[in-house]
Design a protein around this motif. Sequence first.
Motif, PDB file in Angstrom:
ATOM      1  N   LEU A   1      13.978  -4.513 -12.591  1.00 39.76           N
ATOM      2  CA  LEU A   1      12.553  -4.576 -12.921  1.00 39.76           C
ATOM      3  C   LEU A   1      11.753  -5.290 -11.834  1.00 39.76           C
ATOM      4  N   LEU A   2      12.305  -6.373 -11.297  1.00 41.77           N
ATOM      5  CA  LEU A   2      11.618  -7.087 -10.217  1.00 41.77           C
ATOM      6  C   LEU A   2      11.510  -6.226  -8.958  1.00 41.77           C
ATOM      7  N   THR A   3      12.539  -5.452  -8.693  1.00 42.88           N
ATOM      8  CA  THR A   3      12.503  -4.567  -7.524  1.00 42.88           C
ATOM      9  C   THR A   3      11.449  -3.482  -7.707  1.00 42.88           C
ATOM     10  N   ILE A   4      11.329  -2.953  -8.919  1.00 46.34           N
ATOM     11  CA  ILE A   4      10.270  -1.970  -9.173  1.00 46.34           C
ATOM     12  C   ILE A   4       8.905  -2.596  -8.916  1.00 46.34           C
ATOM     13  N   TYR A   5       8.725  -3.823  -9.371  1.00 47.28           N
ATOM     14  CA  TYR A   5       7.449  -4.516  -9.147  1.00 47.28           C
ATOM     15  C   TYR A   5       7.190  -4.713  -7.651  1.00 47.28           C
ATOM     16  N   ASN A   6       8.208  -5.168  -6.917  1.00 54.27           N
ATOM     17  CA  ASN A   6       8.042  -5.390  -5.471  1.00 54.27           C
ATOM     18  C   ASN A   6       7.760  -4.091  -4.724  1.00 54.27           C
ATOM     19  N   VAL A   7       8.455  -3.034  -5.069  1.00 51.57           N
ATOM     20  CA  VAL A   7       8.232  -1.741  -4.410  1.00 51.57           C
ATOM     21  C   VAL A   7       6.833  -1.231  -4.730  1.00 51.57           C
ATOM     22  N   SER A   8       6.415  -1.377  -5.982  1.00 52.53           N
ATOM     23  CA  SER A   8       5.066  -0.928  -6.357  1.00 52.53           C
ATOM     24  C   SER A   8       4.001  -1.706  -5.593  1.00 52.53           C
ATOM     25  N   THR A   9       4.198  -3.003  -5.464  1.00 49.49           N
ATOM     26  CA  THR A   9       3.251  -3.833  -4.718  1.00 49.49           C
ATOM     27  C   THR A   9       3.192  -3.401  -3.254  1.00 49.49           C
ATOM     28  N   TYR A  10       4.348  -3.149  -2.673  1.00 52.40           N
ATOM     29  CA  TYR A  10       4.409  -2.722  -1.276  1.00 52.40           C
ATOM     30  C   TYR A  10       3.725  -1.369  -1.081  1.00 52.40           C
ATOM     31  N   ILE A  11       4.006  -0.429  -1.961  1.00 53.94           N
ATOM     32  CA  ILE A  11       3.392   0.904  -1.850  1.00 53.94           C
ATOM     33  C   ILE A  11       1.874   0.804  -2.025  1.00 53.94           C
ATOM     34  N   MET A  12       1.415  -0.028  -2.971  1.00 55.69           N
ATOM     35  CA  MET A  12      -0.029  -0.204  -3.167  1.00 55.69           C
ATOM     36  C   MET A  12      -0.698  -0.798  -1.927  1.00 55.69           C
ATOM     37  N   GLN A  13      -0.018  -1.733  -1.272  1.00 56.69           N
ATOM     38  CA  GLN A  13      -0.569  -2.312  -0.048  1.00 56.69           C
ATOM     39  C   GLN A  13      -0.681  -1.263   1.050  1.00 56.69           C
ATOM     40  N   LEU A  14       0.350  -0.412   1.159  1.00 58.68           N
ATOM     41  CA  LEU A  14       0.299   0.654   2.158  1.00 58.68           C
ATOM     42  C   LEU A  14      -0.825   1.644   1.858  1.00 58.68           C
ATOM     43  N   LEU A  15      -1.006   1.965   0.556  1.00 61.74           N
ATOM     44  CA  LEU A  15      -2.071   2.891   0.171  1.00 61.74           C
ATOM     45  C   LEU A  15      -3.450   2.272   0.419  1.00 61.74           C
ATOM     46  N   ASP A  16      -3.608   0.983   0.103  1.00 61.86           N
ATOM     47  CA  ASP A  16      -4.892   0.315   0.301  1.00 61.86           C
ATOM     48  C   ASP A  16      -5.249   0.190   1.776  1.00 61.86           C
ATOM     49  N   SER A  17      -4.241  -0.025   2.620  1.00 57.96           N
ATOM     50  CA  SER A  17      -4.518  -0.173   4.052  1.00 57.96           C
ATOM     51  C   SER A  17      -4.723   1.185   4.731  1.00 57.96           C
ATOM     52  N   GLY A  18      -4.386   2.250   4.048  1.00 60.90           N
ATOM     53  CA  GLY A  18      -4.583   3.584   4.607  1.00 60.90           C
ATOM     54  C   GLY A  18      -3.450   4.047   5.495  1.00 60.90           C
ATOM     55  N   GLN A  19      -2.372   3.320   5.568  1.00 58.97           N
ATOM     56  CA  GLN A  19      -1.234   3.722   6.398  1.00 58.97           C
ATOM     57  C   GLN A  19      -0.477   4.901   5.789  1.00 58.97           C
ATOM     58  N   VAL A  20      -0.571   5.030   4.462  1.00 56.45           N
ATOM     59  CA  VAL A  20       0.129   6.095   3.754  1.00 56.45           C
ATOM     60  C   VAL A  20      -0.855   6.737   2.786  1.00 56.45           C
ATOM     61  N   THR A  21      -0.793   8.050   2.691  1.00 57.01           N
ATOM     62  CA  THR A  21      -1.568   8.750   1.663  1.00 57.01           C
ATOM     63  C   THR A  21      -0.583   9.372   0.683  1.00 57.01           C
ATOM     64  N   LEU A  22      -0.923   9.280  -0.584  1.00 57.91           N
ATOM     65  CA  LEU A  22      -0.005   9.745  -1.626  1.00 57.91           C
ATOM     66  C   LEU A  22       0.155  11.259  -1.585  1.00 57.91           C
ATOM     67  N   THR A  23      -0.892  11.984  -1.209  1.00 56.99           N
ATOM     68  CA  THR A  23      -0.801  13.448  -1.188  1.00 56.99           C
ATOM     69  C   THR A  23       0.110  13.944  -0.069  1.00 56.99           C
ATOM     70  N   ASP A  24       0.125  13.235   1.054  1.00 59.98           N
ATOM     71  CA  ASP A  24       0.950  13.677   2.180  1.00 59.98           C
ATOM     72  C   ASP A  24       2.395  13.198   2.096  1.00 59.98           C
ATOM     73  N   SER A  25       2.602  12.034   1.539  1.00 55.95           N
ATOM     74  CA  SER A  25       3.955  11.465   1.567  1.00 55.95           C
ATOM     75  C   SER A  25       4.447  11.044   0.181  1.00 55.95           C
ATOM     76  N   TRP A  26       4.202  11.865  -0.809  1.00 58.48           N
ATOM     77  CA  TRP A  26       4.641  11.551  -2.170  1.00 58.48           C
ATOM     78  C   TRP A  26       6.159  11.549  -2.287  1.00 58.48           C
ATOM     79  N   LEU A  27       6.817  12.431  -1.525  1.00 59.24           N
ATOM     80  CA  LEU A  27       8.274  12.489  -1.580  1.00 59.24           C
ATOM     81  C   LEU A  27       8.896  11.209  -1.006  1.00 59.24           C
ATOM     82  N   GLU A  28       8.331  10.706   0.106  1.00 60.28           N
ATOM     83  CA  GLU A  28       8.834   9.463   0.693  1.00 60.28           C
ATOM     84  C   GLU A  28       8.642   8.277  -0.253  1.00 60.28           C
ATOM     85  N   VAL A  29       7.528   8.291  -0.986  1.00 64.44           N
ATOM     86  CA  VAL A  29       7.272   7.215  -1.949  1.00 64.44           C
ATOM     87  C   VAL A  29       8.322   7.244  -3.058  1.00 64.44           C
TER      88      VAL A  29
END
Length: 124
Positions: free
Chosen positions: A27-55
Amino acid sequence: MKLKEKKISKMSIAFYIVAGLLFVSFLLTIYNVSTYIMQLLDSGQVTLTDSWLEVILYYVNNTAVFLGLSVLVFGCGYIIQLLKQKNVQKQESLEAEELIEKVNQDEEKSTEDEEAVKEEVLSE
């Protein structure tokens, strides 16, 4: 149901505790991964439509180990508990068979004693 059957072995409890800790880590790892992915999405380094499989793969690669180990360790504890209960039941059935055999022997002896007393009474 006897008290012996209700007891949970110490080994099973240890496995259950380890499984619980692994699940909390999952559960903690899910939280950490979600936080990391949200930071990447907020900074614009990753877009969910282009890299949903990598996420999705990032989630799976980082969390599946903890979930899998948690399930396996819990299963080991459960199997140990089942084996202990079967062993206790087998031991109790053996004790019951011995008791029945002893009662049957006592009945046979008392029947022989009664017959001997009847013969003595009849011979007098």
